[in-house]
Each structure stands twice: as structure tokens, then as C-alpha cells.
Write a protein that holds these residues in place. Structure first.
Motif, PDB file in Angstrom:
ATOM      1  N   ASP A  52       1.093  -2.207  -9.466  1.00 56.65           N
ATOM      2  CA  ASP A  52      -0.370  -2.081  -9.398  1.00 56.65           C
ATOM      3  C   ASP A  52      -0.821  -0.706  -9.854  1.00 56.65           C
ATOM      4  O   ASP A  52      -1.734  -0.566 -10.681  1.00 56.65           O
ATOM      5  N   ARG A  53      -0.217   0.326  -9.293  1.00 55.25           N
ATOM      6  CA  ARG A  53      -0.679   1.683  -9.575  1.00 55.25           C
ATOM      7  C   ARG A  53      -0.252   2.163 -10.949  1.00 55.25           C
ATOM      8  O   ARG A  53      -0.977   2.924 -11.595  1.00 55.25           O
TER       9      ARG A  53
ATOM     10  N   ARG B  66       6.699  -3.986  -2.131  1.00 54.35           N
ATOM     11  CA  ARG B  66       6.801  -2.600  -2.604  1.00 54.35           C
ATOM     12  C   ARG B  66       6.787  -2.553  -4.128  1.00 54.35           C
ATOM     13  O   ARG B  66       6.134  -1.689  -4.723  1.00 54.35           O
ATOM     14  N   ALA B  67       7.481  -3.476  -4.755  1.00 56.04           N
ATOM     15  CA  ALA B  67       7.474  -3.529  -6.219  1.00 56.04           C
ATOM     16  C   ALA B  67       6.068  -3.814  -6.741  1.00 56.04           C
ATOM     17  O   ALA B  67       5.637  -3.243  -7.757  1.00 56.04           O
ATOM     18  N   GLU B  68       5.336  -4.674  -6.047  1.00 56.56           N
ATOM     19  CA  GLU B  68       3.967  -4.985  -6.468  1.00 56.56           C
ATOM     20  C   GLU B  68       3.069  -3.755  -6.371  1.00 56.56           C
ATOM     21  O   GLU B  68       2.231  -3.515  -7.251  1.00 56.56           O
ATOM     22  N   GLY B  69       3.225  -2.966  -5.308  1.00 56.76           N
ATOM     23  CA  GLY B  69       2.426  -1.761  -5.166  1.00 56.76           C
ATOM     24  C   GLY B  69       2.689  -0.764  -6.276  1.00 56.76           C
ATOM     25  O   GLY B  69       1.761  -0.130  -6.796  1.00 56.76           O
TER      26      GLY B  69
ATOM     27  N   ALA C  40       0.823  -1.206   0.000  1.00 54.66           N
ATOM     28  CA  ALA C  40       0.000   0.000   0.000  1.00 54.66           C
ATOM     29  C   ALA C  40       0.859   1.259   0.000  1.00 54.66           C
ATOM     30  O   ALA C  40       0.507   2.260  -0.636  1.00 54.66           O
ATOM     31  N   ALA C  41       1.996   1.227   0.706  1.00 54.63           N
ATOM     32  CA  ALA C  41       2.867   2.400   0.765  1.00 54.63           C
ATOM     33  C   ALA C  41       3.445   2.719  -0.612  1.00 54.63           C
ATOM     34  O   ALA C  41       3.470   3.882  -1.030  1.00 54.63           O
ATOM     35  N   ALA C  42       3.918   1.704  -1.308  1.00 56.52           N
ATOM     36  CA  ALA C  42       4.462   1.939  -2.651  1.00 56.52           C
ATOM     37  C   ALA C  42       3.371   2.396  -3.609  1.00 56.52           C
ATOM     38  O   ALA C  42       3.615   3.235  -4.488  1.00 56.52           O
ATOM     39  N   ALA C  43       2.165   1.860  -3.437  1.00 54.78           N
ATOM     40  CA  ALA C  43       1.045   2.305  -4.268  1.00 54.78           C
ATOM     41  C   ALA C  43       0.743   3.777  -4.000  1.00 54.78           C
ATOM     42  O   ALA C  43       0.504   4.564  -4.927  1.00 54.78           O
ATOM     43  N   MET C  44       0.767   4.179  -2.724  1.00 56.56           N
ATOM     44  CA  MET C  44       0.522   5.571  -2.367  1.00 56.56           C
ATOM     45  C   MET C  44       1.584   6.485  -2.971  1.00 56.56           C
ATOM     46  O   MET C  44       1.270   7.560  -3.502  1.00 56.56           O
ATOM     47  N   ALA C  45       2.840   6.053  -2.896  1.00 57.35           N
ATOM     48  CA  ALA C  45       3.928   6.851  -3.456  1.00 57.35           C
ATOM     49  C   ALA C  45       3.771   7.003  -4.967  1.00 57.35           C
ATOM     50  O   ALA C  45       3.976   8.092  -5.521  1.00 57.35           O
ATOM     51  N   THR C  46       3.408   5.916  -5.631  1.00 57.69           N
ATOM     52  CA  THR C  46       3.230   5.966  -7.086  1.00 57.69           C
ATOM     53  C   THR C  46       2.068   6.864  -7.457  1.00 57.69           C
ATOM     54  O   THR C  46       2.157   7.671  -8.399  1.00 57.69           O
TER      55      THR C  46
END
Length: 204
Positions: A68-69, A62-65, A31-37
Motif C-alpha cells: 500500500d505505502r 503486513r505484506a499488504e501494508g 497499519a504497522a507495516a504501512a507505518m514502517a514503510t
């Protein structure tokens, strides 16, 4: 994992047990990486390079997030936008980024780094090439360490709530030590975005 065989209370911190035999506490890495993206995409970035060192389950989340985005946001998700380095040292990130730019040019407008140490290396590598941050390329880290405020420019990052993670891990160990017979639990904490000066709108 050898931890499952230990005859004492075990709680994994910043990791998880895929078999769910051990409890764990971690940041919400995906979720954090998705938020950053999402944040970078709101600034207009579509060519977002993900810089990491593969191997740990937390980093894979993190790579998955990020993936995803990028896909959901309509960006072109080229395989070559995921770049791995040999170690977490800033020098490794700086060298890898300089080599990429010299070989391929600046084929990205933002760099999402899987740690603040890699983000520091990205800033150093871009500075050595005369590439302005954030005017030409934005850089975003993940950790949210206090020293990021002293990077040049100050680092925008996803802040991991380390104290809360540590406190929750201690609570789980205490429960296990007291003989609480509870199913294994996987606890994830939300991260927050700390906005500083290393990210900006995509260059026109």
C-alpha cells in the motif's frame, strides 16, 4: 478452521477468522507495516525489500501494508522486492539475502522484515558481505523484542503490544465463559516504532 467446532470459548490471538464467527485479538499488522514503510520512505528509501515467510494471514496483512505505502508513496513496486524465506530462522534470512546480493547485487537500500528474527538474519547476512548497516542498507524489524537492542547495530522495529493483546484476549474469553451473547469481535492494537541504530537516510 477446527476451532469453530470446539464446544468451549475460543478467542484467536494474533490471527482472525475470515468468517467472523470467532472473536480475535491481534496487532494492526497492515497499519504497522504501512507505518514502517512510511518511516523508511521519509528517510529517502524507494527500493525497500520486504523479507518474510508467507502462509499466515497476519503476515499477508503486513505484506499488504508494505505494498500500500510503496504504491502510494510513488516508489517502484517491483514484484521481486518481496522475498520469501523457507523458515523464520535467522540463518534462513541470512542465506537468502547473501544469495540475492551475490546474484543481483545490492538492488535495494532498505530491508523491511516481517519479524525481528528475520531482521537479525538480514543483519548477519549483510555483515558477512561487508555491507554496512545503516550506512549503505537500512534494516527494520517487526516485533520489537527487547533483545533487538543488543543486535549489531541495535534494531529499529515496530513494537507489538503483546501484553495488551494478551489482556484483551483474556477479557474476551472471560465474557464468553460468563455466557455473554455478543457478536464476534475483531480487536486490533496499534504498534509503535522503536527507533534504534539500524536505519538511516538513503546513501547519496
Amino acid at each position: 478452521t477446527p476451532a469453530r467446532a470446539l464446544r468451549k470459548p475460543v478467542v484467536l490471538v494474533n490471527g482472525d477468522d475470515p468468517l467472523m464467527q470467532l472473536s480475535s485479538v491481534a496487532p494492526s499488522n497492515r497499519a504497522a507495516a504501512a507505518m514502517a514503510t512510511d518511516y523508511l520512505m521519509r528517510l529517502g528509501h524507494r527500493r525497500i525489500l520486504f523479507l518474510s515467510r508467507r502462509g499466515r494471514r497476519t503476515i499477508e496483512r503486513r505484506a499488504e501494508g508494505w505494498r500500500d505505502r510503496m504504491t502510494a508513496g510513488g516508489a517502484t513496486l517491483d514484484a521481486d522486492l518481496q522475498m520469501d524465506v523457507a523458515d523464520w530462522l535467522p540463518d534462513c534470512a541470512a542465506t537468502a539475502l547473501r544469495d540475492r546480493v551475490r546474484t543481483r547485487g545490492v538492488d535495494f537500500t532498505a530491508v523491511l522484515c516481517a519479524s525481528d528474527s528475520l531482521a537479525l538474519g538480514a543483519l548477519q547476512g549483510l555483515a558477512a558481505l561487508g555491507i554496512a548497516v545503516p550506512d549503505r542498507v537500512s534494516v527494520l524489524g517487526m516485533d520489537g523484542l527487547a533483545q533487538g537492542a543488543f543486535f549489531s547495530p541495535a534494531l529499529t522495529a515496530l513494537e507489538i503490544p503483546m501484553r495488551h493483546i494478551g489482556a484483551a484476549a483474556v477479557d474476551l474469553v472471560r465474557d464468553l465463559s460468563l455466557g455473554a451473547h455478543l457478536p464476534a469481535r475483531r480487536i486490533e492494537f496499534a504498534c509503535r516504532l522503536v527507533e534504534r541504530r539500524s536505519c538511516g537516510p538513503v546513501a547519496a
